[in-house]
Design an enzyme around this catalytic site. Structure first.
Site, mmCIF file in Angstrom:
data_model
loop_
_atom_site.group_PDB
_atom_site.id
_atom_site.type_symbol
_atom_site.label_atom_id
_atom_site.label_comp_id
_atom_site.label_asym_id
_atom_site.label_seq_id
_atom_site.Cartn_x
_atom_site.Cartn_y
_atom_site.Cartn_z
ATOM 1 N N HIS A 41 5.012 3.576 -1.163
ATOM 2 C CA HIS A 41 3.605 3.358 -1.489
ATOM 3 C C HIS A 41 2.807 4.574 -1.039
ATOM 4 O O HIS A 41 2.437 5.421 -1.846
ATOM 5 C CB HIS A 41 3.120 2.070 -0.807
ATOM 6 C CG HIS A 41 1.684 1.755 -1.117
ATOM 7 N ND1 HIS A 41 0.790 1.370 -0.140
ATOM 8 C CD2 HIS A 41 1.005 1.757 -2.270
ATOM 9 C CE1 HIS A 41 -0.389 1.151 -0.702
ATOM 10 N NE2 HIS A 41 -0.292 1.372 -2.002
ATOM 11 N N CYS A 68 1.707 -1.050 6.987
ATOM 12 C CA CYS A 68 0.438 -0.475 6.504
ATOM 13 C C CYS A 68 -0.212 -1.329 5.426
ATOM 14 O O CYS A 68 -1.391 -1.650 5.525
ATOM 15 C CB CYS A 68 0.681 0.929 5.969
ATOM 16 S SG CYS A 68 0.977 2.114 7.288
ATOM 17 N N HIS A 69 0.560 -1.684 4.377
ATOM 18 C CA HIS A 69 -0.038 -2.470 3.292
ATOM 19 C C HIS A 69 0.838 -3.621 2.871
ATOM 20 O O HIS A 69 0.624 -4.206 1.810
ATOM 21 C CB HIS A 69 -0.357 -1.555 2.095
ATOM 22 C CG HIS A 69 -1.142 -0.338 2.472
ATOM 23 N ND1 HIS A 69 -0.549 0.894 2.636
ATOM 24 C CD2 HIS A 69 -2.449 -0.173 2.791
ATOM 25 C CE1 HIS A 69 -1.465 1.775 3.026
ATOM 26 N NE2 HIS A 69 -2.629 1.136 3.125
ATOM 27 N N GLY A 70 1.862 -3.954 3.687
ATOM 28 C CA GLY A 70 2.630 -5.182 3.460
ATOM 29 C C GLY A 70 3.689 -5.092 2.384
ATOM 30 O O GLY A 70 3.843 -6.015 1.585
#
Lengths: 180, 290, 442
Positions: free
Chosen positions: A125, A144-146
């Site tokens: 990502h 960080c963003h799953g």
């Protein structure tokens, strides 16, 4: 563009812009400019010492079963994971339809060494380092963003677009690999 | 302006530029009395605008460095992989890259490099790889000086550029150990060398002719047959001195031959470019009285 | 003559749009069509050559700065890394090092041209003064840059020159410590020298813009030295492009041939071998010398027995250039028509070359042969010490005594009424009816 110039014999001031010799001189000037600029740009390409560190070797016997070792290669983290038989099974039977970036587990390991996974440790990502063993699929979880990765390092859930990258590597012997 | 006046003006300019450049070139410090000999010529193949290195000589020179000099003299700025650069001693024209060269891998493996254990952090010695620097014989400069009577052996990485007429100087120095001249007061731990810089006036009796050269802390390092060359060249002191001087000259500037060859292409281009531009200039100015 | 009406007419829509918002194309077009005296000879191409030198130095310098490390432990090794490992690094480094020498060759010729043709005289005083400022900044930049490789000459040259600051009475010592960032030349000094070396070339570039602005305001001088009146413009001037762009271009190529000879075939010829020895604060090199282009000023520095006096003399040697427009009293600009002054000028050039030679010699060394004569004050007469002193005396006398006096006393040759005249009459033969009064004043 040039004003006409008074000369004694009245010719020559308005040199024709289209004379071949002027085009040739102009072309040579462009060539010279390129010859001057290219080394400056090429000097920013990786230098010899950077290229020499492009490969490292690693002793696999350092990794315990069910664990991973993180090594640094070309400035980035590399996960070397010794998978348990259960983890390998989970990776092999996962259906392609459940994968955002379909790829068989067999394509992500070397034949005869399916217990070892060698992956670049940056989330696809935005580059954070996923934590080992966390997440819903037993592989990795990126805080960080799953993003959730499975035991083959493939993306299952979350914003990451593609699976964790498998770098170019080869087995020098049963217990030694060369990365890069 | 006619072609003649053009050329005259240009010649004046070039003469002036040459005079200034000549001044710069000739601006060497004045020589004091009793100065060292001018270095002898080693007849090196790489001198001049079209010179190239003899790869065999570089290989022999590397062997002399590694077996004789490296026990005291570091080459901190050299890496093993540089030996396989184009024009270098172990370059092989099929190699994937200098770091993958098989000779360099073997040579590097022979060296022991200090490193730390990746798990415990303990210091250890491991086999060298092409990416490693040449190992320094001493752990730090203080140890180097202490082990050599207070004078650390200088690093040889750029020695051919650090001395005037470097390659010939190194060759001359290594073959310049001579019998101590009559009346010269030797200082302890020093040796006399004809090509070493220095002023021996304080060490000669009053009024005696001062011999050229100076004191050097290094004793004569070369003796006949000290190194066995792989290509069966006779390892005389003269031969070893030439070979190691050539090797050091290469190591001081590994890209010099490629640069000279590129320079030839550049000069040809520039002369053609000058010619074309001059014709363009004449065409533009044709008929304009000036 | 300075007010040259713009003849540019924007053609396309984009050009018209741009012209009312930022007339940059108009600026370029006007520059290209600028009327320039048609009798300019090759000595006048060195301005263009200098512009090329500045661009080359800035471009190569910025690339070098991507790889260089301004730390005393790593500086020398980082430069050698550039030479060995960085792609094309050896060429870029040698271009930058030899480029500095080429820059100075060109600037000295450019300045001598200005002296010879009286380009410093009214109304061009500001061009000259800004030019002197550029020269001073060049010397400062070169000095800072030479320290960066951190060789023996780098370190000890910095040691000697910064010690001169310490010679200034009263404030010298504290300023010296402030300049070095410590009691000795060390990491603090190297880091700030790197920063300043990166900065100054852009200050030079700004001064070059001012230099050209002043040039376009006062108008380009020419070898005859007369102002060209407006009614002679069509006959005596040519547009800058293509006549002088191509001429400058040709001269630049010849200059590049010399430059390439050094870079590719003898890149270390103009430098000093000692700078390939890593800096050692505990070992002084046998002969500390600056780069060749600073040798004349180094000689002047050492000619004066007093330390502070030497510093003053060295800076005065550059400072005297700034006031040149007011030292020369002659009404005639070009030395073509000033035979007396021309002789003194030629001697001045020879003296400058000798001063440069002296700067590299040991003061005690004999000049002619090996014999000694007699001791004059503090040194043998047949020594470089005294040769330097005599030539230094001439250097200052040339500006402070000869220029004012000769200007008042000499009888210049008659100056042509127009610049076309010398060409058409087949040489420099003058008509008797063209005395100095034909020259417009101011």
């Amino acid at each position: 563009m040039a004003e006409s110039v008074e000369t004694e014999n009245g010719e020559g001031g308005d040199a024709s812009r289209r004379d071949f010799i002027h085009i040739a001189a102009g072309a040579a000037a462009v060539g010279a400019g390129a010859m001057l600029v290219w080394p400056l740009i090429n000097s920013m390409n990786p230098a010899a010492d950077t290229l020499a560190l492009a490969s490292i070797e690693f002793d696999m016997s350092k990794v315990q079963e069910g664990q991973q070792v993180v090594i640094k290669w070309q400035g980035k983290p590399v996960f070397v994971r010794y998978r348990t038989p259960r983890e390998i099974q989970e990776a092999v039977v996962a259906p392609m339809s459940a994968l955002k970036d379909p790829q068989a587990d067999g394509d992500r390991i070397k034949a005869g060494h399916q217990q070892y996974l060698v992956l670049l440790g940056n989330c696809t990502h935005l580059g954070c380092i996923p934590t080992f063993g966390a997440g819903d699929f037993g592989g990795w979880f990126c805080p960080c963003h799953g993003s959730h990765y499975d035991t083959s390092g493939r993306i299952r859930k979350g914003p990451a677009p593609t699976n964790l990258v498998v770098p170019e590597y080869a087995y020098l012997s049963d217990t030694r690999i060369k990365i890069g | 302006m006619t072609l003649q006046t053009n050329i005259r003006a240009m010649k004046k300019t070039l003469v002036l530029i040459a005079a200034v450049a000549g001044l710069g070139l000739a601006a060497q410090p004045a020589l004091a009395a009793g100065e060292k000999h001018t270095p002898r010529s080693g007849g090196f193949s790489f001198e001049g605008p079209f010179g190239t290195f003899d790869q065999g000589q570089l290989q022999r020179g590397y062997k002399v460095y590694r077996e004789v000099c490296a026990s005291c003299h570091s080459m901190d700025l050299m890496h093993f992989r540089t030996l396989a650069e184009p024009g270098g001693p172990f370059y092989e024209s099929g190699q994937a890259s200098p770091a993958e060269n098989r000779f360099v891998k073997a040579l590097a493996k022979e060296a022991q490099i200090g490193d730390i254990d990746t798990e415990t952090g303990e210091p250890l010695m491991r086999d060298g790889t092409p990416a490693d620097r040449f190992p320094n014989p001493y752990p730090n400069p203080t140890a180097a000086a202490a082990a050599n009577g207070g004078a650390a052996p200088p690093d040889l990485s750029v020695m051919a550029k650090a001395r005037h007429d470097g390659a010939n100087y190194i060759y001359s120095l290594l073959t310049g150990y001579a019998a101590v001249p009559q009346g010269l007061q030797m200082r302890p731990g020093q040796n006399y060398n004809k090509y070493m810089s220095g002023d021996l006036t304080p060490f000669m009796p009053e009024g005696a002719e001062v011999p050229p050269g100076g004191f050097i802390a290094m004793a004569n390092p070369l003796s006949t047959g000290q190194v066995t060359y792989d290509d069966e060249t006779v390892a005389s002191v003269d031969q070893m001195a030439k070979d190691v001087a050539a090797y050091i000259a290469w190591a001081s500037d590994p890209k010099q031959v490629q640069r000279k060859q590129a320079g030839l292409g550049v000069m040809i281009f520039l002369f053609l470019f000058a010619g074309i531009t001059y014709l363009s200039y004449r065409r533009i100015w044709k008929g304009v009285a000036h | 003559m300075s007010e040259h009406a713009s003849t540019y007419v924007p053609k396309s829509g984009v050009e018209k749009w741009l012209d009312t918002r930022l007339p940059i194309i108009r600026f370029g077009a006007d520059y290209m069509s600028l009327p320039t005296p048609k009798n300019l000879n090759y000595w006048y191409t060195f301005g263009g050559i200098l512009a090329l030198c500045l661009i080359v130095q800035i471009a190569s310098g910025i690339i070098l700065a991507m790889h260089y490390v301004p730390n005393t432990e790593m500086a020398f090794a980082s430069v050698e890394r550039i030479m060995r490992d960085v792609n094309g690094g050896d060429l870029i480094r040698y271009t930058h090092a030899n480029g500095a020498s080429m820059f100075f060759i060109a600037v000295y010729i450019h300045m001598l041209r200005g002296l010879y043709y009286g380009s410093y005289k009214a109304p061009r005083e500001m061009i000259w003064i800004i030019g002197c400022l550029i020269f001073f900044l060049m010397i400062a930049t070169a000095f800072l840059g030479y320290v960066l490789p951190w060789g023996q000459m780098s370190y000890w040259g910095a040691e000697v020159i910064t010690n001169l600051i310490g010679a200034i009475p009263l404030i010298g010592e504290p300023v010296l410590i402030w300049l070095r960032g410590g009691p000795a030349i060390d990491n603090a000094t190297l880091n700030r020298f790197f920063s300043l070396h990166y900065l100054l070339p852009f200050v030079i570039a700004g001064c070059v813009v001012l230099h050209l602005w002043a040039l376009h305001t006062a108008g380009q001088n020419n070898p005859v030295g007369i102002l060209i009146p407006k009614d002679r413009e069509k006959k005596d001037m040519l547009p800058f492009h293509p006549y002088f762009t191509v001429k400058d271009g040709f001269a630049i190529i010849l200059f590049l041939i010399l430059f390439a000879t050094f870079v590719f075939f003898m890149p270390t010829a103009l430098g000093h071998a000692d700078n390939y020895i890593p800096a050692n604060p505990l070992v002084t090199p046998a002969h500390i010398v600056p780069e060749w282009y600073m040798l004349p000023f180094y000689a002047i520095l050492r000619a004066i027995p007093d330390k502070f006096g030497g510093v003053v003399a060295m800076f005065a040697a550059i400072g005297v250039l700034f006031i040149l427009p007011w030292l020369d009293t002659s009404k005639v600009r070009s030395m073509r028509y000033r035979p007396t002054m021309r002789t003194f000028f030629i001697i001045f050039v020879i003296v400058a070359l000798i001063l440069g030679w002296c700067g590299a010699q040991l003061p005690d060394a004999p000049v002619i042969g090996e014999f000694k004569t007699f001791i004059l004050i503090d040194g043998d007469l047949n020594s470089y010490l005294w040769l330097t002193r005599f030539t230094t005396a001439y250097y200052f006398a040339f500006f402070l005594i000869i220029m004012p006096l000769v200007g008042l006393r000499e009888t210049p040759q008659p100056i042509p009424a127009t610049i076309s005249e010398p060409v058409l009459s087949g040489g420099y033969a003058m008509t008797a009816a063209a005395p100095a009064s034909a020259e417009k004043k101011g």
